[in-house]
Design a protein around this motif. Structure first.
Motif, PDB file in Angstrom:
ATOM      1  N   LYS A  31      48.959  44.403  46.461  1.00  0.00           N
ATOM      2  CA  LYS A  31      48.554  43.100  45.922  1.00  0.00           C
ATOM      3  C   LYS A  31      47.051  42.883  46.073  1.00  0.00           C
ATOM      4  O   LYS A  31      46.400  42.305  45.185  1.00  0.00           O
ATOM      5  CB  LYS A  31      49.329  41.985  46.622  1.00  0.00           C
ATOM      6  CG  LYS A  31      49.124  40.615  45.987  1.00  0.00           C
ATOM      7  CD  LYS A  31      50.070  39.580  46.578  1.00  0.00           C
ATOM      8  CE  LYS A  31      49.920  38.240  45.859  1.00  0.00           C
ATOM      9  NZ  LYS A  31      50.863  37.222  46.390  1.00  0.00           N
ATOM     10  N   SER A  32      46.504  43.344  47.166  1.00  0.00           N
ATOM     11  CA  SER A  32      45.063  43.164  47.383  1.00  0.00           C
ATOM     12  C   SER A  32      44.230  44.011  46.425  1.00  0.00           C
ATOM     13  O   SER A  32      43.055  43.717  46.193  1.00  0.00           O
ATOM     14  CB  SER A  32      44.710  43.526  48.830  1.00  0.00           C
ATOM     15  OG  SER A  32      44.914  44.923  49.054  1.00  0.00           O
ATOM     16  N   HIS A  33      44.846  45.041  45.858  1.00  0.00           N
ATOM     17  CA  HIS A  33      44.123  45.955  44.967  1.00  0.00           C
ATOM     18  C   HIS A  33      44.257  45.554  43.498  1.00  0.00           C
ATOM     19  O   HIS A  33      43.571  46.104  42.635  1.00  0.00           O
ATOM     20  CB  HIS A  33      44.653  47.385  45.179  1.00  0.00           C
ATOM     21  CG  HIS A  33      43.926  48.434  44.396  1.00  0.00           C
ATOM     22  ND1 HIS A  33      44.405  48.934  43.196  1.00  0.00           N
ATOM     23  CD2 HIS A  33      42.755  49.068  44.634  1.00  0.00           C
ATOM     24  CE1 HIS A  33      43.554  49.840  42.736  1.00  0.00           C
ATOM     25  NE2 HIS A  33      42.549  49.948  43.588  1.00  0.00           N
ATOM     26  N   LEU A  34      45.137  44.577  43.201  1.00  0.00           N
ATOM     27  CA  LEU A  34      45.407  44.223  41.806  1.00  0.00           C
ATOM     28  C   LEU A  34      44.166  43.689  41.104  1.00  0.00           C
ATOM     29  O   LEU A  34      43.496  42.786  41.602  1.00  0.00           O
ATOM     30  CB  LEU A  34      46.522  43.166  41.742  1.00  0.00           C
ATOM     31  CG  LEU A  34      47.924  43.628  42.140  1.00  0.00           C
ATOM     32  CD1 LEU A  34      48.895  42.452  42.137  1.00  0.00           C
ATOM     33  CD2 LEU A  34      48.421  44.725  41.202  1.00  0.00           C
ATOM     34  N   HIS A  35      43.852  44.259  39.954  1.00  0.00           N
ATOM     35  CA  HIS A  35      42.713  43.808  39.154  1.00  0.00           C
ATOM     36  C   HIS A  35      42.869  44.350  37.739  1.00  0.00           C
ATOM     37  O   HIS A  35      43.565  45.335  37.508  1.00  0.00           O
ATOM     38  CB  HIS A  35      41.402  44.313  39.765  1.00  0.00           C
ATOM     39  CG  HIS A  35      41.289  45.817  39.774  1.00  0.00           C
ATOM     40  ND1 HIS A  35      41.914  46.596  40.729  1.00  0.00           N
ATOM     41  CD2 HIS A  35      40.647  46.672  38.939  1.00  0.00           C
ATOM     42  CE1 HIS A  35      41.648  47.877  40.486  1.00  0.00           C
ATOM     43  NE2 HIS A  35      40.896  47.950  39.399  1.00  0.00           N
ATOM     44  N   GLU A  36      42.214  43.684  36.802  1.00  0.00           N
ATOM     45  CA  GLU A  36      42.241  44.151  35.420  1.00  0.00           C
ATOM     46  C   GLU A  36      41.463  45.459  35.306  1.00  0.00           C
ATOM     47  O   GLU A  36      40.511  45.707  36.053  1.00  0.00           O
ATOM     48  CB  GLU A  36      41.639  43.085  34.491  1.00  0.00           C
ATOM     49  CG  GLU A  36      41.746  43.401  33.010  1.00  0.00           C
ATOM     50  CD  GLU A  36      43.177  43.598  32.544  1.00  0.00           C
ATOM     51  OE1 GLU A  36      43.651  44.750  32.617  1.00  0.00           O
ATOM     52  OE2 GLU A  36      43.813  42.613  32.118  1.00  0.00           O
ATOM     53  N   SER A  37      41.874  46.301  34.369  1.00  0.00           N
ATOM     54  CA  SER A  37      41.224  47.601  34.182  1.00  0.00           C
ATOM     55  C   SER A  37      39.841  47.432  33.575  1.00  0.00           C
ATOM     56  O   SER A  37      39.543  46.400  32.953  1.00  0.00           O
ATOM     57  CB  SER A  37      42.086  48.479  33.276  1.00  0.00           C
ATOM     58  OG  SER A  37      43.349  48.720  33.862  1.00  0.00           O
ATOM     59  N   PRO A  38      38.974  48.455  33.730  1.00  0.00           N
ATOM     60  CA  PRO A  38      37.622  48.362  33.165  1.00  0.00           C
ATOM     61  C   PRO A  38      37.643  48.350  31.642  1.00  0.00           C
ATOM     62  O   PRO A  38      38.660  48.660  31.001  1.00  0.00           O
ATOM     63  CB  PRO A  38      36.934  49.622  33.702  1.00  0.00           C
ATOM     64  CG  PRO A  38      38.041  50.565  34.023  1.00  0.00           C
ATOM     65  CD  PRO A  38      39.183  49.708  34.477  1.00  0.00           C
ATOM     66  N   ALA A  39      36.492  48.025  31.050  1.00  0.00           N
ATOM     67  CA  ALA A  39      36.389  47.883  29.592  1.00  0.00           C
ATOM     68  C   ALA A  39      36.752  49.161  28.857  1.00  0.00           C
ATOM     69  O   ALA A  39      37.325  49.120  27.764  1.00  0.00           O
ATOM     70  CB  ALA A  39      34.973  47.450  29.219  1.00  0.00           C
ATOM     71  N   SER A  40      36.450  50.331  29.454  1.00  0.00           N
ATOM     72  CA  SER A  40      36.775  51.593  28.793  1.00  0.00           C
ATOM     73  C   SER A  40      38.281  51.756  28.593  1.00  0.00           C
ATOM     74  O   SER A  40      38.722  52.511  27.725  1.00  0.00           O
ATOM     75  CB  SER A  40      36.241  52.775  29.604  1.00  0.00           C
ATOM     76  OG  SER A  40      36.841  52.822  30.890  1.00  0.00           O
ATOM     77  N   MET A  41      39.068  51.020  29.402  1.00  0.00           N
ATOM     78  CA  MET A  41      40.524  51.065  29.261  1.00  0.00           C
ATOM     79  C   MET A  41      41.056  49.886  28.448  1.00  0.00           C
ATOM     80  O   MET A  41      42.024  50.033  27.695  1.00  0.00           O
ATOM     81  CB  MET A  41      41.181  51.098  30.646  1.00  0.00           C
ATOM     82  CG  MET A  41      40.881  52.367  31.439  1.00  0.00           C
ATOM     83  SD  MET A  41      41.445  52.302  33.157  1.00  0.00           S
ATOM     84  CE  MET A  41      43.222  52.229  32.956  1.00  0.00           C
TER      85      MET A  41
END
Length: 648
Positions: free
Chosen positions: A455-465
């Motif tokens: 849960k602490s690592h959850l984040h949206e992927s970078p723009a390249s993805m």
């Protein structure tokens, strides 16, 4: 079919050559080149191929859409067998080129972000560039041998990419399984090519189809059935149809971009492309078409049922791919050729989107793939959720998304051909909508069920993805307008564009390619039923997994007998292991023990021992006594004279 000028020939050659150049540069550079340079080489070569394909498409349309061949040199010349290294540029080729290079570019771009931390980044881009070269060779070749070279090339790349993380034994086993099962299909394809040459005296598409359309040379119907069935065996292996489908779900061992590129959008559609290209042969073999339709609907139904109970996010999409490929073959079996290609195109959009969306989820979840450990991710991954939702609506056949148009058209053709097949196709559609929304709800709705570290690592992927996700979501939304049903009074752009590729088939059997003869009321009814079935499936999934917050049973928990059977994929792999693998291994061990060890080794070792024994015995004759030597010489002369006198 006229050959174009040298400038156009060079452009055609550059389309596959540029990815090959990317493979060479990244392959030789591997860890020596910076990752930014590797991704630039890998992506730019595919982008350039796409832009050239767009130019060729526009030029082809502007010049009257006349098919042409580009001959480079006489590649193989053995007696009557003359095979040129040449490309055929027509409507089907150009659409496949656009799909392969267009989807391929966005997956390459996505890979730059997804694989950025991998130590073998350069090798990965080299492999997917090589795949692009092979796939383009497959779709651009002007004869069956060129197709076969590309066919084997994509099989090799599939093996390399499935087992890319080769420190994991299970991944290596999955790669070997894919390679072996594809070789089974490839043998059938190769035998089909041999029979085509024996029957028609050529392997060039225009010559073969012209001869088949005229039905010359005393061609027997049984010969055509044999040719088309052998080609279909190749398609069964490459496009994962019963019984050669079990390699595809295991192929999810490869990196997610590989799953999207090879096992969703491009390579697995090679079998459909091959049957479409050979439409002039298949319309003359209705028995084969019936077999294709039955195998297609059986594959679609079986894979859909398995998808209902899977908990690995990529496995659900894998069985969905197998099921959708079955749909495409069902369309081919009822001679809805344009509808099948229409579904190939829309499926490329939404399935590539879904796989890349799954990759974004896995990336955020620290490589977790079990949907039972997810939940509530729409708050953390808003772009991934929105695009994944569009892909799910598209594959479920909800208007106005792309899957609605292609699936509705496909099922309408099936309805006209055979009502039983239509019911089975509709049942598959119901299950598709259910398991896809089950996947969506368990992944993005409810409360998060993973660990605190995840849960602490959850984040949206970078723009390249995320940029490829957005582009594919747009295509999944508007792609269906290429084939608006006639009932709406609009022009079917895709069907009209593809019409010339069926010219040989029309000469052979024009009635087989007639358009739908359903009245408007029936078409509206079929649309309503198709959408209604999908909506009911979505509502059931919503009640179960959102309202009631049902979570699939944890690993090791006791399941109901039917649920357990589906969860374990009907034990088909175990059945193959029992009926095929183990007997072959036992036979191999028996042959080794008795034939190799006793017979072969016995004979070889026996001769060796006999030679040693003879040598040991004869060495006593070398005593050094001259008298003994003279006696032996005299005895030998007498023996020779005696034999010469009585026998000669």
């Amino acid at each position: 079919m006229p050959m174009q000028n040298q400038g156009m020939a060079l452009l055609c050659l550059l389309v596959p050559i540029l990815p090959l150049l990317g493979f060479i540069l990244n392959g030789l550079g591997n860890r020596k080149l910076a990752k930014g340079l590797v991704s630039l080489i890998g992506c730019s070569t595919v982008l350039a191929s796409f832009l050239i394909s767009v130019y060729l498409f526009l030029d082809f349309t502007a010049n009257g859409s006349r098919a042409y061949t580009v001959d480079f040199y006489n590649w193989i010349s053995v007696g009557e067998l003359q095979i040129g290294f040449s490309f055929l540029i027509d409507q089907l080729t150009l659409l496949m080129m656009l799909m392969v290079t267009g989807i391929g570019f966005f997956i390459h771009l996505y890979s730059a972000g997804y694989m950025s931390h991998d130590e073998n980044f350069g090798k990965f881009f080299a492999f997917i560039n090589l795949f692009m070269f092979s796939m383009l060779l497959l779709v651009m070749g002007a004869n069956y041998v060129m197709m076969f070279v590309g066919w084997e090339g994509v099989g090799l790349c599939s093996y390399l990419l499935i087992g890319f993380w080769n420190k994991n034994t299970n991944y290596n086993n999955a790669a070997k399984k894919a390679f072996v099962m594809n070789r089974i299909g490839d043998l059938g394809f190769l035998l089909g090519i041999f029979l085509i040459f024996i029957t028609f005296g050529s392997v060039s598409y225009p010559q073969v189809f012209a001869e088949a359309a005229r039905f010359t040379g005393g061609v027997d119907t049984n010969v055509l059935i044999a040719i088309t069935l052998l080609l279909f065996v190749g398609a069964m292996g490459k496009s994962a149809q019963l019984p050669l489908f079990t390699w595809l779900p295991d192929a999810m061992a490869g990196p997610t971009p590989v799953s999207a590129l090879i096992h969703a959008a491009t390579m697995v559609t090679a079998g459909i492309y091959m049957v479409l290209r050979s439409n002039a042969l298949y319309v003359l073999a209705p028995t084969t078409l019936e077999i294709i339709a039955i195998v297609g609907v059986a594959t679609a139904l079986l894979a859909a049922t398995i998808g209902l109970a899977q908990n690995d996010i990529k496995k659900v999409l894998a069985y969905s791919t197998v099921s959708q490929l079955g749909y495409m073959f069902l369309a081919l079996g009822v001679m809805a050729f344009s509808s099948s290609l229409f579904h190939v195109l829309t499926h490329a959009f939404f399935k590539a989107l879904l796989f890349l969306g799954a990759g974004s989820v896995i990336h955020a979840m620290s490589n977790e793939q079990d949907i039972r450990s997810m939940g509530g991710l729409r708050k953390f991954l808003p772009i991934t959720f929105a695009t994944f939702l569009i892909g799910t609506l598209a594959i479920s056949g909800i208007p106005p998304f792309a899957g609605f148009f292609s699936k509705d058209e496909l099922l309408a053709h099936v309805y006209e051909h055979n009502k039983v097949l239509w019911v089975l196709g509709l049942l598959t559609s119901f299950m598709t909508a259910f398991y896809m929304f089950r996947l969506l709800f368990l992944t993005f709705f409810g409360e998060f069920r993973g660990t605190a570290a995840q849960k602490s690592h959850l984040h949206e992927s970078p723009a390249s993805m995320t940029i490829p996700l957005i582009v594919l979501a747009v295509l999944s939304t508007i792609g269906g307008f290429l084939g608006i049903p006639a009932v709406f009074g609009a022009q079917h752009l895709l069907g009209d564009y593809l019409s010339p590729i069926y010219d040989y088939a029309r000469v052979a059997n024009g009635a087989a390619l007639a358009p739908l003869h359903l009245d408007h009321a029936t078409e509206y009814m079929l649309m309503a039923i198709s959408v209604g079935v999908a909506v009911v499936a979505i509502l059931i999934a919503y009640v179960m997994y959102v309202s009631k917050r049902t979570v699939p049973a944890a690993e090791g928990q006791r399941l109901a007998p039917l649920h357990n059977l589906i969860y374990n994929k009907y034990y088909i792999d175990e059945l193959y292991d029992t009926l095929i693998v183990r007997p072959l291994m036992w036979l191999s061990a028996a042959f080794h023990r008795f034939v190799d060890v006793i017979v072969v080794d016995g004979i070889v070792n026996g001769f060796g021992k006999l030679t040693l024994l003879t040598g040991r015995s004869l060495r006593y004759a070398q005593s050094g006594a001259i008298g003994f030597y003279i006696m032996v010489m005299v005895f030998s002369i007498v023996l020779i004279l005696f034999l010469n006198f009585f026998i000669g």
